[in-house]
Design a protein around this motif. Structure first.
Motif, PDB file in Angstrom:
ATOM      1  N   SER A  92       0.784  -0.897  -0.203  1.00 42.19           N
ATOM      2  CA  SER A  92      -0.080   0.118  -0.622  1.00 42.19           C
ATOM      3  C   SER A  92       0.632   1.446  -0.361  1.00 42.19           C
ATOM      4  O   SER A  92       1.809   1.279   0.406  1.00 42.19           O
ATOM      5  CB  SER A  92      -0.574   0.224   1.439  1.00 42.19           C
ATOM      6  OG  SER A  92      -2.036  -1.064   1.388  1.00 42.19           O
ATOM      7  N   VAL A  93       0.342   2.586  -0.408  1.00 40.50           N
ATOM      8  CA  VAL A  93       1.419   3.587  -0.657  1.00 40.50           C
ATOM      9  C   VAL A  93      -0.044   4.805  -0.562  1.00 40.50           C
ATOM     10  O   VAL A  93      -1.183   4.626  -1.507  1.00 40.50           O
ATOM     11  CB  VAL A  93       1.875   3.892  -2.027  1.00 40.50           C
ATOM     12  CG1 VAL A  93       0.943   3.672  -3.623  1.00 40.50           C
ATOM     13  CG2 VAL A  93       2.526   5.389  -1.765  1.00 40.50           C
ATOM     14  N   LEU A 101       4.090   4.144   3.202  1.00 41.16           N
ATOM     15  CA  LEU A 101       4.115   3.072   2.526  1.00 41.16           C
ATOM     16  C   LEU A 101       4.841   1.414   3.477  1.00 41.16           C
ATOM     17  O   LEU A 101       5.381   1.768   3.925  1.00 41.16           O
ATOM     18  CB  LEU A 101       5.543   3.185   1.717  1.00 41.16           C
ATOM     19  CG  LEU A 101       6.141   1.837   0.399  1.00 41.16           C
ATOM     20  CD1 LEU A 101       5.102   1.630  -0.549  1.00 41.16           C
ATOM     21  CD2 LEU A 101       7.743   2.245  -0.051  1.00 41.16           C
ATOM     22  N   ASP A 102       3.752   0.477   2.814  1.00 37.33           N
ATOM     23  CA  ASP A 102       3.845  -0.311   3.633  1.00 37.33           C
ATOM     24  C   ASP A 102       3.323  -1.910   3.366  1.00 37.33           C
ATOM     25  O   ASP A 102       3.071  -2.325   2.183  1.00 37.33           O
ATOM     26  CB  ASP A 102       2.819   0.095   5.396  1.00 37.33           C
ATOM     27  CG  ASP A 102       1.170  -0.052   4.855  1.00 37.33           C
ATOM     28  OD1 ASP A 102       0.804  -0.987   3.709  1.00 37.33           O
ATOM     29  OD2 ASP A 102       0.949   0.423   5.139  1.00 37.33           O
ATOM     30  N   GLY A 129       6.012  -0.722   7.638  1.00 40.56           N
ATOM     31  CA  GLY A 129       6.154   0.853   6.803  1.00 40.56           C
ATOM     32  C   GLY A 129       7.230   1.827   6.912  1.00 40.56           C
ATOM     33  O   GLY A 129       7.638   1.328   7.966  1.00 40.56           O
TER      34      GLY A 129
END
Length: 219
Positions: free
Chosen positions: A27-28, A53-54, A68
């Motif tokens: 994910s971002v 970000l993670d 993240g």
């Protein structure tokens, strides 16, 4: 008896597998922050952006954990400080973290989620207010962020998210972080409180599946 238990176990395992949430999620996010604590921080720093970000791994039904990186960026408001020359001041908050989240699919298109992240952070204050040959101030502290979001399936394996989060940086913003004795017009009470802000924004998530990007939605 043992053969029956084995059959039951296999059937149960296959059922779980057929309803499995995609195991991996990247994910971002990009959000707009607004300061809520420490009056001097709210007035002196112009909030620009908060990004995350993670990577998350599905553990059990609806539960995902991962790691993240979060980044905050803000600029110093020279007008508020009554400076007679540009400070070129900025604040960069950096935080690696771990998180635990819960996902709830409503149907094939919509998914709700809640996430709690915790980690360690650094706040770098860069400017030309400090005397030459003086290192810019760096503060260290904790990092916490609860957030909630709504996700929409854009295409198989890709989600678009809309997220609200509340971020806690453990550092205390004060005049000394900008090499100043005080901020004009601010009382000592204005420096109380750690750096906190509310943020709103959107992002994308990628859910690589086992069959070329396809996945099963367990709603």
């Amino acid at each position: 008896m043992s053969s029956r238990l084995l059959i039951i176990f296999v059937l149960f395992f296959n059922t779980v597998q057929s309803q499995e949430t995609p195991p991996h999620r990247i994910s971002v996010e990009a959000r707009l922050p607004t300061g809520t604590s420490n009056p001097s921080f709210k007035a002196v720093i112009q909030d620009i952006a908060h990004a995350r970000l993670d990577y998350g791994l599905h553990l059990i039904k609806g539960i995902r954990a991962g790691v993240g990186y979060a980044h905050y960026f803000g600029r110093v408001d020279d007008v508020t400080l009554l400076l007679n020359r540009p400070s070129n001041g900025s604040v960069n908050g950096m935080a690696p973290y771990g998180f635990l989240g819960y996902e709830r699919w409503l149907n094939e298109q919509w998914m709700l989620e809640a996430k709690f992240a915790a980690g360690y952070s650094w706040m770098n204050h860069q400017n030309n207010i400090c005397p030459e040959n003086t290192e810019n101030v760096q503060q260290e502290g904790s990092y916490f962020e609860p957030s909630v979001g709504v996700n929409i399936v854009a295409q198989p394996g890709v989600l678009v998210s809309f997220t609200v989060g509340y971020t806690f940086f453990g550092q205390n913003f004060r005049p000394g972080t900008l090499c100043m004795a005080n901020f004009p017009g601010f009382s000592d009470d204005s420096y109380i409180g750690t750096t906190q802000y509310l943020s709103f924004g959107f992002g994308f998530s990628f859910l690589p599946g086992k069959r070329g990007g396809e996945f099963v939605i367990p709603y």
